[in-house]
Scaffold this active site. Sequence first.
Site, mmCIF file in Angstrom:
data_model
loop_
_atom_site.group_PDB
_atom_site.id
_atom_site.type_symbol
_atom_site.label_atom_id
_atom_site.label_comp_id
_atom_site.label_asym_id
_atom_site.label_seq_id
_atom_site.Cartn_x
_atom_site.Cartn_y
_atom_site.Cartn_z
ATOM 1 N N HIS A 271 -21.100 -9.477 16.779
ATOM 2 C CA HIS A 271 -20.636 -10.809 16.555
ATOM 3 C C HIS A 271 -19.207 -11.160 17.113
ATOM 4 O O HIS A 271 -18.305 -10.201 17.280
ATOM 5 C CB HIS A 271 -20.425 -11.084 15.061
ATOM 6 C CG HIS A 271 -21.772 -11.196 14.498
ATOM 7 N ND1 HIS A 271 -23.001 -11.094 15.028
ATOM 8 C CD2 HIS A 271 -21.977 -11.189 13.071
ATOM 9 C CE1 HIS A 271 -24.059 -11.291 13.978
ATOM 10 N NE2 HIS A 271 -23.495 -11.262 13.067
ATOM 11 N N CYS B 209 -21.854 -10.001 7.250
ATOM 12 C CA CYS B 209 -21.143 -9.372 8.543
ATOM 13 C C CYS B 209 -20.111 -10.347 9.021
ATOM 14 O O CYS B 209 -18.981 -9.955 9.523
ATOM 15 C CB CYS B 209 -22.301 -9.129 9.342
ATOM 16 S SG CYS B 209 -23.365 -10.539 9.477
#
Lengths: 379, 379
Positions: A287, A174
């Site tokens: 994130h 990710c």
Amino acid sequence: MRAHAFTHHHNPLPGNMTFAPNSASIRRRSNLSVRMALKEDGPSIAVVGVTGAVGQEFLSVLSDRDFPYRSIRMLASKRSAGKQLTFEDKDYVIEELKHDSFNGIDIALFSAGGSISKEFGPAAVDSGSIVIDNSSAFRMEEKVPLVIPEVNPDAMSHIKLRSGKGALIANPNCSTIICLMAATPLHRHSKVLRMVVSTYQAASGAGAAAMEELELQTREVLEGKQPTCNIFKQQYAFNLFSHNAPVLSNGYNEEEMKLVKETRKIWNDNNVKVTATCIRVPVMRAHAESVNLQFEKPLDEDMARDILKKAAGVVVIDDRSSNHFPTPLEVSNKDDVAVGRIRRDLSQDGNHGLDIFVCGDQIRKGAALNAIQIAELLL
Amino acid sequence: MRAHAFTHHHNPLPGNMTFAPNSASIRRRSNLSVRMALKEDGPSIAVVGVTGAVGQEFLSVLSDRDFPYRSIRMLASKRSAGKQLTFEDKDYVIEELKHDSFNGIDIALFSAGGSISKEFGPAAVDSGSIVIDNSSAFRMEEKVPLVIPEVNPDAMSHIKLRSGKGALIANPNCSTIICLMAATPLHRHSKVLRMVVSTYQAASGAGAAAMEELELQTREVLEGKQPTCNIFKQQYAFNLFSHNAPVLSNGYNEEEMKLVKETRKIWNDNNVKVTATCIRVPVMRAHAESVNLQFEKPLDEDMARDILKKAAGVVVIDDRSSNHFPTPLEVSNKDDVAVGRIRRDLSQDGNHGLDIFVCGDQIRKGAALNAIQIAELLL
């Protein structure tokens, strides 16, 4: 690629703090939906780890993007086998993952952890399936393409659906996907020589249970109680800590080394210099990354902003006068990676350096969406 | 310097989430304490902004460190004037800050914002007081020393107590103090050429009201309510955002430029290259910083660890095998700045680069403690 529009206003809760949708929410969604992507000429699909955070998001993204499929097999561990699941107005029984689960499957979407991928991925390939694997199990294997569709689709151009031959394609980590979605359009214009990354990573990267623990801990802390630490060994609520991945002998943790190594492979450039410090922050599902870039040739900030505005899958949020820049909350449940704080790095000569700040939904573009986009390249 | 021992286990709540002590908590503390630093030969002190988060911490630190004082004057805005405050078993009436508040005051500790410092600081100096100012008002003025006692005490060596002459001494910004507490011992061994900093900043930097808003918002979000946004214009709970300081024409915000400019002044090195990205994270009172360093001469990670272990005011928490590194919670209410994740930067040649991760209590070493340490240098 169809991207959700950024609304640029708050979309507070519970929507944005929603955990991965459970079967109930999928059932609700499908009842409201008029979409139906069940098509006789579409590929047959298997979802491995369908009860997990990313597994559930695979289904959401398949539905959101009208991905065509002839059939879909819902696979999970023995524990979940036999449970019912409704998806796009059709009832499914979750089946136990076995070595023979992949007979007749064209595309197998895996997100059940590295050891499951290692055990069942090769079996799926042997059955002729194209495996799109979200774990780190095969990412660094030389013959396995590691693909971000906007970045390096050519790496998988030799893999064809219904060729009779199975294959493995790896979904990058990710943090790597989110970083490279922003860095690559700039890199194409002026080669990136060095990248210093500091991450602000959400709970979702550690799964649905970690998100639940963050919420539980926060309630406990607000009530003056000792926080429950099952997933992480320390307090997460109102705190942050170095990423929980194992630390290697060079002092980097595995999460950081993924950024270092996957960038080299995806950019096909063993000379690109990358360092990363990966930190978990008490945020649910998106994130953020502070990225310092050093370029071979000058690239000024206005040009960088223009390049990013035109980049697929990227939205620029960079309003200095109103102090409006990307936040995890604003990109939650969104497809696009948001970039802002685009500025000339004062610590580098001329226009050889830029600082940027990037946010992306970890479950979506950081995992499920990227995998489904890989599947779309196969169609 | 007397540092609190690091306990290395959780000290969860409410202790660690305690906001700045209010009068009641100070009263409680003093009743339990046997300390009494009231001494006839000590300096006379004034605390400006005594009701604020840092003002209250000034009192805690004076008491904790047995700072000797002959008298202490509690100054605040008209709104708080007349209120009672008990400190070290003695009752005080909070007085309204006026231009003549500094007659007979040896040391004036200011933390009431830049505009108050600009208006009343010069008046205090004219009265013969030595002003230790926690605001940014005078930091970059050439004749005003900008001091971290462990780093550059010599910058204020010409300023003497009871010389009849007033003076201004500036306390650096919290992010600068915390960063340089870790970077300076290394810089002394091998000159730092360039520093790339990404911060993870707590609510406390925006004052006690911001800490209260973070708590309130978190409760609201958990209840599914729209979060109250008075101090910050956006949701802070379960989110993070680019620092709220105004953004300048070069794209850096003022907080970031403090790190750039204050480092040059404190190190007396106009050539040191610094870039920073400052981010607020939903943490109460301690900042974290990811710092990437480039050195003129090689400095290996073992040597760096040894240097930091011996550095005053620094504690090394760097246990790779148990994944134990500094966290904001662990340094909250502690004097020492904690450093960990000390490792050779893979993106730089040889041993010319290091990555480190630093945490420090923003209210304590980032503000009040540093100011009281400056006052101690005057004794």
